[in-house]
Design a protein around this motif. Structure first.
Motif, PDB file in Angstrom:
ATOM      1  N   UNK A  77      37.503  13.924  -0.343  1.00 29.12           N
ATOM      2  CA  UNK A  77      37.577  14.275  -1.760  1.00 29.12           C
ATOM      3  C   UNK A  77      37.383  13.041  -2.623  1.00 29.12           C
ATOM      4  N   UNK A  78      36.402  13.098  -3.541  1.00 27.75           N
ATOM      5  CA  UNK A  78      36.196  12.076  -4.565  1.00 27.75           C
ATOM      6  C   UNK A  78      36.592  12.702  -5.902  1.00 27.75           C
ATOM      7  N   UNK A  79      37.855  12.602  -6.287  1.00 30.44           N
ATOM      8  CA  UNK A  79      38.344  13.392  -7.431  1.00 30.44           C
ATOM      9  C   UNK A  79      37.736  13.013  -8.769  1.00 30.44           C
ATOM     10  N   UNK A  80      37.454  11.730  -8.982  1.00 32.63           N
ATOM     11  CA  UNK A  80      36.893  11.320 -10.272  1.00 32.63           C
ATOM     12  C   UNK A  80      35.412  11.628 -10.390  1.00 32.63           C
ATOM     13  N   UNK A  81      34.750  11.789  -9.260  1.00 35.48           N
ATOM     14  CA  UNK A  81      33.329  12.138  -9.259  1.00 35.48           C
ATOM     15  C   UNK A  81      33.106  13.633  -9.109  1.00 35.48           C
ATOM     16  N   UNK A  82      34.196  14.383  -8.945  1.00 32.53           N
ATOM     17  CA  UNK A  82      34.144  15.834  -8.785  1.00 32.53           C
ATOM     18  C   UNK A  82      33.236  16.239  -7.625  1.00 32.53           C
ATOM     19  N   UNK A  83      33.448  15.560  -6.492  1.00 28.38           N
ATOM     20  CA  UNK A  83      32.628  15.831  -5.323  1.00 28.38           C
ATOM     21  C   UNK A  83      33.496  15.964  -4.077  1.00 28.38           C
ATOM     22  N   UNK A  84      33.020  16.764  -3.146  1.00 24.12           N
ATOM     23  CA  UNK A  84      33.613  16.884  -1.824  1.00 24.12           C
ATOM     24  C   UNK A  84      32.507  16.619  -0.816  1.00 24.12           C
ATOM     25  N   UNK A  85      32.738  15.652   0.060  1.00 22.29           N
ATOM     26  CA  UNK A  85      31.794  15.342   1.127  1.00 22.29           C
ATOM     27  C   UNK A  85      32.372  15.870   2.436  1.00 22.29           C
ATOM     28  N   UNK A  86      31.528  16.475   3.245  1.00 22.90           N
ATOM     29  CA  UNK A  86      31.950  17.015   4.536  1.00 22.90           C
ATOM     30  C   UNK A  86      31.174  16.290   5.624  1.00 22.90           C
ATOM     31  N   UNK A  87      31.914  15.493   6.403  1.00 20.79           N
ATOM     32  CA  UNK A  87      31.323  14.756   7.521  1.00 20.79           C
ATOM     33  C   UNK A  87      31.852  15.367   8.811  1.00 20.79           C
ATOM     34  N   UNK A  88      30.972  16.033   9.557  1.00 19.52           N
ATOM     35  CA  UNK A  88      31.339  16.668  10.810  1.00 19.52           C
ATOM     36  C   UNK A  88      30.696  15.903  11.968  1.00 19.52           C
ATOM     37  N   UNK A  89      31.512  15.514  12.920  1.00 16.40           N
ATOM     38  CA  UNK A  89      31.061  14.708  14.050  1.00 16.40           C
ATOM     39  C   UNK A  89      31.262  15.519  15.335  1.00 16.40           C
ATOM     40  N   UNK A  90      30.231  15.579  16.177  1.00 15.02           N
ATOM     41  CA  UNK A  90      30.302  16.384  17.384  1.00 15.02           C
ATOM     42  C   UNK A  90      29.996  15.540  18.616  1.00 15.02           C
ATOM     43  N   UNK A  91      30.487  15.996  19.749  1.00  9.88           N
ATOM     44  CA  UNK A  91      30.197  15.377  21.021  1.00  9.88           C
ATOM     45  C   UNK A  91      30.260  16.410  22.123  1.00  9.88           C
TER      46      UNK A  91
END
Length: 332
Positions: A315-329
């Motif tokens: 969560x980047x609250x001041x930029x009003x953004x949510x980044x989703x980083x999904x890592x798989x193996x």
């Protein structure tokens, strides 16, 4: 004066195993969203952004005010109109070519550039764009978060013009342009709107995904409107992400972790760690506190062995953004 130009048409972790359906692949592609189609005619190709080589990187339609609208004729040929918009850093706007005031069967594209540079131009990359999210084949950008203060350029493009008309509406949907924003209501849920990754981030991710066949990662960027005082909470962001069907498997994690963004690199495969500073430099608005909610799942696909995935909601609250980083193996 109109801005007229030819339109280009583009035709190792533990934990119990969970069951998995045969349709679930460890590196499944992210699902796309089909564009709405006018039921009375065939879908048309997308309208491309204005050519970067066009000498008219200035507004031809005039200006549009926050909370205002403009109506204009398309002319007899495919083309573009540009409108300047003044905004402060963090302003969130909704742009729409509205059904009311626009001709039937009109096909449009919306593009947002800016802010205006020192040379008086807007020739940088498109910040936001849309083709057919509005009514029929009209265009709508539900949330556009403007990164810095200055003058922006809103461009309306059209294909099947034939003398038709369009109406462009610009509304504020964030607290920056509200005099006294109210507190967020109890139980407020975030509505996440996916936007394309910055080209440099996508290139870095694609390169890292070629390193090993048993390791892969996905990265998605979402914006959300915030017309309230204070800041959105990480729990709200995580709930909104987990509500997506694609991430349903992570809901069973009994103990998701919460930690500061600075701790994320130690949990990333080495080939992806360069993304860590790049994400903040691209999307962050310092100073702000950035946190991560991490969920884990492990499952078996039979003879293909065990698979494990980690979902990191940033969560980047001041930029009003949510980044989703999904890592798989997976085992090989």
């Amino acid at each position: 004066m109109k801005w007229i130009a030819p339109v280009v048409l583009l035709g190792a972790c533990g934990g119990p195993l969970e069951p998995v359906s045969e349709s679930e692949a460890p590196e499944a592609a992210m699902p796309g969203t089909p564009a709405p189609v006018t039921p009375t005619e065939e879908a048309q190709a997308q309208i491309a952004p204005p050519p970067a080589t066009d000498s008219a990187w200035v507004a031809r339609g005039g200006t549009v005010a926050m909370g205002g609208a403009v109506q204009a004729s398309c002319g007899s040929r495919p083309g573009y109109d540009g409108y300047t918009l003044q905004a402060t850093a963090g302003t969130q706007v909704r742009l729409e070519v509205t059904h009311a005031g626009s001709s039937m069967y009109l096909d449009t594209g919306l593009f947002l550039y800016g802010p205006k540079d020192a040379n008086g131009g807007y020739a940088g990359p498109v910040l936001f764009q849309d083709d057919d999210s509005g009514y029929g084949e009209l265009s709508r950008i539900d949330v556009a978060t403007l990164p810095t203060s200055g003058e922006y350029l809103v461009v309306v493009g059209w294909g099947n013009a034939a003398g038709k008309k369009y109406r462009l509406q610009v509304d504020c949907v964030g607290g920056t342009c509200v005099t006294q924003p109210p507190p967020a209501p109890s139980g407020h849920t975030l509505t996440l709107l996916e936007q394309p990754l910055a080209p440099g981030l996508q290139t870095a991710l694609d390169a890292a995904n070629t390193w090993r066949e048993d390791q892969y990662a996905y990265l998605r960027r979402f914006d959300f409107a915030w017309p309230y005082t204070g800041a959105a909470a990480l729990e709200q962001a995580a709930s909104a992400v987990l509500a997506m069907p694609l991430y349903a498997g992570y809901r069973a994690d009994p103990a998701p972790e919460t930690f500061a963004y600075a701790q994320l690199p130690s949990r990333m495969y080495s080939q992806y760690q360069s993304l860590h500073p790049a994400l903040l430099s691209t999307y962050g608005r310092p100073p702000e506190t950035v946190q991560v909610r991490s969920s884990f799942r492990r499952f078996s696909t039979g003879p293909n062995g065990d698979h494990w995935r980690t979902l990191n909601v940033i969560l980047l609250p001041s930029a009003y953004k949510v980044l989703v980083y999904e890592q798989t193996g997976h085992e090989i």
